[in-house]
Design an enzyme around this catalytic site. Structure first.
Site, short mmCIF file in Angstrom:
data_model
loop_
_atom_site.label_atom_id
_atom_site.label_comp_id
_atom_site.label_asym_id
_atom_site.label_seq_id
_atom_site.Cartn_x
_atom_site.Cartn_y
_atom_site.Cartn_z
N ARG A 236 -21.52 16.36 -22.53
CA ARG A 236 -21.02 16.87 -23.81
C ARG A 236 -20.34 15.74 -24.55
O ARG A 236 -19.72 14.86 -23.92
CB ARG A 236 -19.97 17.98 -23.59
CG ARG A 236 -20.51 19.35 -23.29
CD ARG A 236 -21.24 19.96 -24.51
NE ARG A 236 -21.76 21.30 -24.22
CZ ARG A 236 -22.94 21.53 -23.63
NH1 ARG A 236 -23.73 20.53 -23.25
NH2 ARG A 236 -23.34 22.77 -23.41
N GLU A 265 -21.78 17.19 -32.87
CA GLU A 265 -23.21 17.20 -33.17
C GLU A 265 -23.59 18.48 -33.93
O GLU A 265 -22.94 19.51 -33.72
CB GLU A 265 -24.03 17.08 -31.88
CG GLU A 265 -23.86 18.25 -30.93
CD GLU A 265 -24.62 18.05 -29.63
OE1 GLU A 265 -24.42 17.00 -28.98
OE2 GLU A 265 -25.39 18.95 -29.28
N HIS A 283 -29.96 16.01 -28.16
CA HIS A 283 -29.58 17.04 -27.17
C HIS A 283 -30.82 17.71 -26.54
O HIS A 283 -31.07 18.90 -26.72
CB HIS A 283 -28.66 18.09 -27.83
CG HIS A 283 -27.76 18.75 -26.80
ND1 HIS A 283 -26.49 19.19 -27.07
CD2 HIS A 283 -27.96 19.06 -25.49
CE1 HIS A 283 -25.94 19.72 -26.00
NE2 HIS A 283 -26.82 19.65 -25.01
#
Ligand SMILES: O=CC(=O)O
Length: 312
Positions: A236, A265, A283
């Site tokens: 993360r 993000e 991601h």
């Protein structure tokens, strides 16, 4: 008909559709749309994505809520303590995305150290003049040290991959815990954080984002990495100080950074786009068809079990 299951996405595969056959009061509408907000009043189950944070205030609007399903292993976007207090179950997707995420971390590491993006750009530009003794020399990994933050399933799966390419692995997870980690093919020491950072030619992050890991790798901690170390993050954003890491990268103290996740993000710090020696992905840790289908099944099974358990 009042809504019982309020989802924001049909997910990948047939599982949400199948759940809807058994629970016709299932509705798929965009997150925070008027229909979603209206559905909260009767919802017994919510299904959200990792990019859809729920607040306590949202859940106050759900008097009947029994379960929240998140299409992710991470639960940092959910108010867990509040859910526990109210007896709301959280269903996430551990286990099924372990290998996909560890594969992506290795992909980032190899792409970064072997300068894959630069090589591909050179070929596509038509400027490649042929084999050369010193063209795009990268960094070898065999025999080097790999520090892993987080000794859960993904950290261990990454350790197996790092071991398989000849790296020497160390772990850290909680300060004070120094029992060695058996990662299936070998047993690796667990070090104190500062010691691990000082010894890691590669540092790969595999811990959840929690109150104790947010900002864990401060400027001072990152400065402990050996000159030229590579930093990989598929966990993360928010675990390391991005500005400090970019400064160290620009000063060539950090050798390269491979990221699949970012603080805030998808609105990344624009400096990342200019940063040298980086590989940046959107991601994609769990993004294989097989994994996303397995995540859908696990999530829908958990929602069904929670609703049936609650009504039986
Ligand atoms: O980041 C991905 C996940 O938490 O599933």
């Amino acid at each position: 008909m009042s809504i019982r299951i309020l989802a924001t996405s049909p997910l990948v595969g047939p599982y949400i559709g199948n759940l809807g056959l058994r629970f016709p009061e299932l509705c798929v509408v965009p997150f925070r749309s008027p229909a979603w907000t209206a559905g909260l009043a009767t919802a017994e189950a919510l299904v959200v994505l990792l990019s859809e944070p729920l607040t306590e205030a949202d859940l106050e609007l759900c008097p009947n809520l029994k379960v929240i399903g998140t299409y992710s292993v991470g639960i940092n976007h959910l108010p867990s303590a509040y859910c526990q207090q109210r007896g709301i179950r959280i269903v996430n997707t551990p286990g099924v995305l372990t290998d996909a995420t560890a594969d992506l971390a290795l992909t980032l590491l190899l792409a970064l150290t072997r300068r894959v993006s630069e090589g591909e750009a050179l070929v596509r530009s038509g400027q490649w003049k042929g084999w050369a003794t010193d063209l795009l020399l990268g960094a070898g990994l065999s025999g080097k040290t790999c520090g892993i933050l987080g000794s859960g399933p993904i950290g261990r799966a990454f350790a197996r991959r790092a071991w398989a390419i000849g790296m020497k692995v160390f772990f850290w997870d909680r300060e004070g815990n120094q029992s060695p980690v058996d990662f299936g093919v070998d047993i690796a020491p667990r070090l104190l954080l500062d010691d691990l950072l000082r010894q890691s030619s590669v540092l790969s992050l595999h811990c959840p984002l929690t109150d104790s890991t947010r900002g864990l790798l401060s400027r001072e901690k990152l400065a402990l990495l050996p000159r030229g170390a590579f930093l990989i993050n598929t966990a993360r954003g928010g675990i390391f100080d991005e500005e400090a890491a970019m400064d160290l990268l620009n000063q060539e103290k950090i050798g390269g950074i491979g990221l699949d996740v970012f603080e805030n993000e998808p609105a990344l710090n624009p400096k990342w786009l200019e940063a040298p020696r980086t590989v940046l992905l959107p991601h994609l840790g769990s993004a294989t068809v097989e994994t996303r289908e397995a995540m859908s099944k696990l999530l829908c099974d958990g929602i069904e079990e929670s609703l049936r358990g609650a009504s039986e």
